[in-house]
Write a protein that holds these residues in place. Sequence first.
Motif, PDB file in Angstrom:
ATOM      1  N   SER A  31      51.315  79.273  18.561  1.00 21.07           N
ATOM      2  CA  SER A  31      52.014  78.011  18.771  1.00 21.07           C
ATOM      3  C   SER A  31      51.053  76.862  19.049  1.00 21.07           C
ATOM      4  O   SER A  31      51.255  75.745  18.555  1.00 21.07           O
ATOM      5  CB  SER A  31      53.017  78.149  19.916  1.00 21.07           C
TER       6      SER A  31
ATOM      7  N   ALA B 223      50.589  73.264  16.974  1.00 24.04           N
ATOM      8  CA  ALA B 223      50.828  71.974  17.624  1.00 24.04           C
ATOM      9  C   ALA B 223      49.670  71.010  17.462  1.00 24.04           C
ATOM     10  O   ALA B 223      49.858  69.782  17.459  1.00 24.04           O
ATOM     11  CB  ALA B 223      51.121  72.196  19.113  1.00 24.04           C
TER      12      ALA B 223
ATOM     13  N   VAL C 281      56.741  75.211  16.544  1.00 24.88           N
ATOM     14  CA  VAL C 281      56.391  75.272  17.968  1.00 24.88           C
ATOM     15  C   VAL C 281      57.644  75.232  18.840  1.00 24.88           C
ATOM     16  O   VAL C 281      57.823  76.065  19.743  1.00 24.88           O
ATOM     17  CB  VAL C 281      55.439  74.108  18.317  1.00 24.88           C
TER      18      VAL C 281
ATOM     19  N   ILE D 274      49.763  72.316  23.766  1.00 20.83           N
ATOM     20  CA  ILE D 274      51.000  72.025  23.044  1.00 20.83           C
ATOM     21  C   ILE D 274      51.668  70.773  23.603  1.00 20.83           C
ATOM     22  O   ILE D 274      52.226  69.966  22.849  1.00 20.83           O
ATOM     23  CB  ILE D 274      51.957  73.234  23.133  1.00 20.83           C
TER      24      ILE D 274
END
Length: 353
Positions: A94, A98, A131, A163
Amino acid sequence: MTRVPDVPGIITTEQVVRTAESIAAVQDDQGGVPWPEGHIDAWNHIECLMALTVAGLREEARKGYDWLVRHQRPDGSWPMKVRDGEPAEAAGESNHAAYIAVGVWHDLLVTGDEDFARSMWPVVARALDFVVGLQTARGEILWQRDAEGRPADYALLTGCSSIHQGLRCGALLAERLGDPQPDWELAADQLGHVIAGHPEAFADKSRFSMDWYYPVLGGAVRGDAAARRFDGEWDTFVVPGLGARCVSDQPWVTGAESCELVLALDAAGLRERALAVFADMQHLRHEDGSYWTGWQFVNQRHFPNERSGYTAAAVVLAADALARATPGSGIFRDAGGREARITGECGCERARA
């Protein structure tokens, strides 16, 4: 023309350019910027492209963004590792996904090239939707989907902090391009609250210095809380005269962590500390402008015995932040600073109120 940074008494403009050129020197024919071991991951690759952009090496940076376009998968992710153009580890992280929003927003700030940003917008949108699809009801974002599409069962503090910055940059880019994304803004608000107030939401990786400074670097922790966070573990992770450790239990300072700490300190307004750490880590500089990954200060040897593009990139970005040289120099400082809107899912007193 954008000014290339210099930090008087520490690093000159010419040295910054040579450091960026050391990144370009390891870029492959397809535009990828590999680790010394030979694989490419999207996060470190993007960090290298940001450094190339700061130094004015736009053609090389754009070639690197082309690499990202070619290797993005339909779900918006990138393979965890790519080697020789093929996935070496197929899971999608993730925080890797991002970071494309940070890179494209940074490019727009530095170059002003809105046409390029628009061309990259579908890539950014797919990545951030991937994400947000990994966010829990409480607010943390799970760290990966495996090759079969199954989500992980835990979140990482460092990854979620990065993120948070990616979602903030994505929301700013969306506004600039006339395609607002309120779901990303809400996801960032909830994530920022969990990072700042719910350590139980994350796997324990506290021996790593990144878990110490990344909540500040990614913008979720600011003000007095940031200062207290730095003071609490300063002696654990900072080695005077050398820089920052990678992990608390090894006599090993690393250039990338040192420069990310510089960026976090600068973002928190602790400029003098940032300058001191940046000066201390310059012992890792090689005569060709590249940087050794780290230094084992008991054995008095570089460890690992390599010079890495991502370390050089962190140096260039830290120099830019300290020099306030390019219009993108505040991309880490500007990652925080807003009051988060939160739901009651985390269960804390503030959420209940």
